[in-house]
Design a protein around this motif. Structure first.
Motif, PDB file in Angstrom:
ATOM      1  N   LYS A 143       0.836  -1.207   0.000  1.00  0.00           N
ATOM      2  CA  LYS A 143       0.000   0.000   0.000  1.00  0.00           C
ATOM      3  C   LYS A 143       0.862   1.245   0.000  1.00  0.00           C
ATOM      4  O   LYS A 143       0.643   2.171  -0.775  1.00  0.00           O
ATOM      5  CB  LYS A 143      -0.886   0.021   1.261  1.00  0.00           C
ATOM      6  CG  LYS A 143      -2.285  -0.531   1.056  1.00  0.00           C
ATOM      7  CD  LYS A 143      -3.155  -0.113   2.249  1.00  0.00           C
ATOM      8  CE  LYS A 143      -4.367  -1.011   2.392  1.00  0.00           C
ATOM      9  NZ  LYS A 143      -4.987  -0.898   3.721  1.00  0.00           N
ATOM     10  N   VAL A 144       1.837   1.267   0.881  1.00  0.00           N
ATOM     11  CA  VAL A 144       2.658   2.477   1.013  1.00  0.00           C
ATOM     12  C   VAL A 144       3.518   2.684  -0.231  1.00  0.00           C
ATOM     13  O   VAL A 144       3.583   3.783  -0.784  1.00  0.00           O
ATOM     14  CB  VAL A 144       3.536   2.439   2.280  1.00  0.00           C
ATOM     15  CG1 VAL A 144       4.487   3.623   2.318  1.00  0.00           C
ATOM     16  CG2 VAL A 144       2.654   2.429   3.522  1.00  0.00           C
ATOM     17  N   LEU A 145       4.160   1.619  -0.705  1.00  0.00           N
ATOM     18  CA  LEU A 145       5.009   1.778  -1.894  1.00  0.00           C
ATOM     19  C   LEU A 145       4.181   2.196  -3.104  1.00  0.00           C
ATOM     20  O   LEU A 145       4.629   2.984  -3.932  1.00  0.00           O
ATOM     21  CB  LEU A 145       5.762   0.486  -2.207  1.00  0.00           C
ATOM     22  CG  LEU A 145       7.103   0.287  -1.531  1.00  0.00           C
ATOM     23  CD1 LEU A 145       7.908  -0.789  -2.248  1.00  0.00           C
ATOM     24  CD2 LEU A 145       7.938   1.566  -1.489  1.00  0.00           C
ATOM     25  N   THR A 146       2.981   1.676  -3.204  1.00  0.00           N
ATOM     26  CA  THR A 146       2.107   2.083  -4.297  1.00  0.00           C
ATOM     27  C   THR A 146       1.766   3.566  -4.166  1.00  0.00           C
ATOM     28  O   THR A 146       1.743   4.299  -5.155  1.00  0.00           O
ATOM     29  CB  THR A 146       0.820   1.238  -4.306  1.00  0.00           C
ATOM     30  OG1 THR A 146       1.179  -0.137  -4.371  1.00  0.00           O
ATOM     31  CG2 THR A 146      -0.067   1.594  -5.488  1.00  0.00           C
ATOM     32  N   GLY A 147       1.551   3.989  -2.943  1.00  0.00           N
ATOM     33  CA  GLY A 147       1.248   5.399  -2.703  1.00  0.00           C
ATOM     34  C   GLY A 147       2.416   6.312  -3.041  1.00  0.00           C
ATOM     35  O   GLY A 147       2.231   7.453  -3.453  1.00  0.00           O
ATOM     36  N   THR A 149       4.541   5.704  -5.393  1.00  0.00           N
ATOM     37  CA  THR A 149       4.703   5.681  -6.842  1.00  0.00           C
ATOM     38  C   THR A 149       3.745   6.669  -7.513  1.00  0.00           C
ATOM     39  O   THR A 149       2.598   6.808  -7.089  1.00  0.00           O
ATOM     40  CB  THR A 149       4.422   4.257  -7.363  1.00  0.00           C
ATOM     41  OG1 THR A 149       5.212   3.333  -6.634  1.00  0.00           O
ATOM     42  CG2 THR A 149       4.740   4.148  -8.844  1.00  0.00           C
TER      43      THR A 149
END
Lengths: 164, 164
Positions: A143-147, A149
């Motif tokens: 979730k955080v890494l997608t956020g 990006t």
DNA sequence: ATTTTATGTCAGCACTATTGACATATATGC
DNA sequence: GCATATATGTCAATAGTGCTGACATAAAAT
């Protein structure tokens, strides 16, 4: 002492928290890429070669244009790396059947071997981190890494499946 | 179709999951660094300058040796970057009081301004991702990234305090 | 028939990183 | 005090990755 400051000042906590995140990104990425760097060295390749091998492996038959878009580099930058990989028989180019201007990219058997060798270590590292952290943590990580990006990029590696 | 494969074959899920993680690392890191890269460009600096500014800002008075260790680069690599930063008055070097061989590093006011400018955008990006993901996700993000990081490195940014 | 697109290539430049070699000042151990 | 180790700096050569600009070719699109 920092505990006192933290309790007393939520802004300090927040700053420390963000600073920690920035450093985690730096160190994790550095160590993560180091695995593959060592393998690449023995082939006299660099990270750029890895990325080409990786993305062509993920999507065989992609065009040069697709590859440039996903890498966000210029064709001149790609040129050297791609030529080397083709010359040394890691990647094969085939003229597109519908659009004969295109050079569609495929891994050769040699290229696939290298791809596996490179992915193996990185996958192991991630698998181990996942195992230690647990399923919930993995979901949070994603979730955080997608956020972090950019939105545009989020499509690049999700799209293909949704077309099936 | 991929859903069926996923349900039927846990190995496929695992591979896809790890592949997704690898790509998340790649895209997130690229976008994450792009923020700062734009600022740096206007100063004719690169990422190496950023890292020096960052770590000296985090720990004023660190020695060149400390900096080399934390960056994992050679002194020759650091040399140009550091010289530029000193010449252009972003970083100040002071001779160590206990060990006069050391050149202890400090940000000047100008250096601090740049540090803030660089951190601001990256912090905002992370803060936004944190906000969207929620507290549990943040904890997972940290756990997994820490797991991805080599053990040695995990100390590198914690240790200095413990020596005091 | 003209324009646009996909690709390639040549040339030059910048940044970051490396290794090796050598130099200087200072600290440390004996 | 002398020998050695350490912290730092510098010069030179090399590699990898990226950029821009310019020019070329083949094929698609209009």
């Amino acid at each position: 002492m920092s505990d006192i400051r933290r309790r007393a000042n939520p802004l300090f906590l927040r700053e420390e928290e963000l600073r920690q995140a920035i450093e985690l990104m730096f160190f994790a990425y550095r160590d993560f890429t180091r695995d593959a760097d060592q393998v690449l060295e023995s082939y006299n390749f660099g990270r750029a070669h890895h990325r080409v091998i990786y993305f062509v492996g993920r999507e065989p038959g992609m065009s040069v244009k697709d590859l440039l878009n996903i890498l966000s580099i210029t064709k001149q930058s790609l040129s050297r790396v791609l030529s080397q990989l083709v010359d040394e028989d890691f990647i094969e180019q085939r003229t597109g059947s519908t659009d004969r201007r295109q050079r569609l990219l495929y891994l050769t058997a040699k290229g696939q071997n290298l791809e596996h060798e490179l992915s193996k270590r990185q996958s192991q590292r991630i698998a181990e981190a996942y195992r230690l952290a647990g399923a919930d943590a993995v979901e949070g990580f994603r979730k955080v890494l997608t956020g972090i990006t950019d939105e545009k990029e989020r499509f690049a590696h999700i799209n293909e499946d949704s077309q099936e």
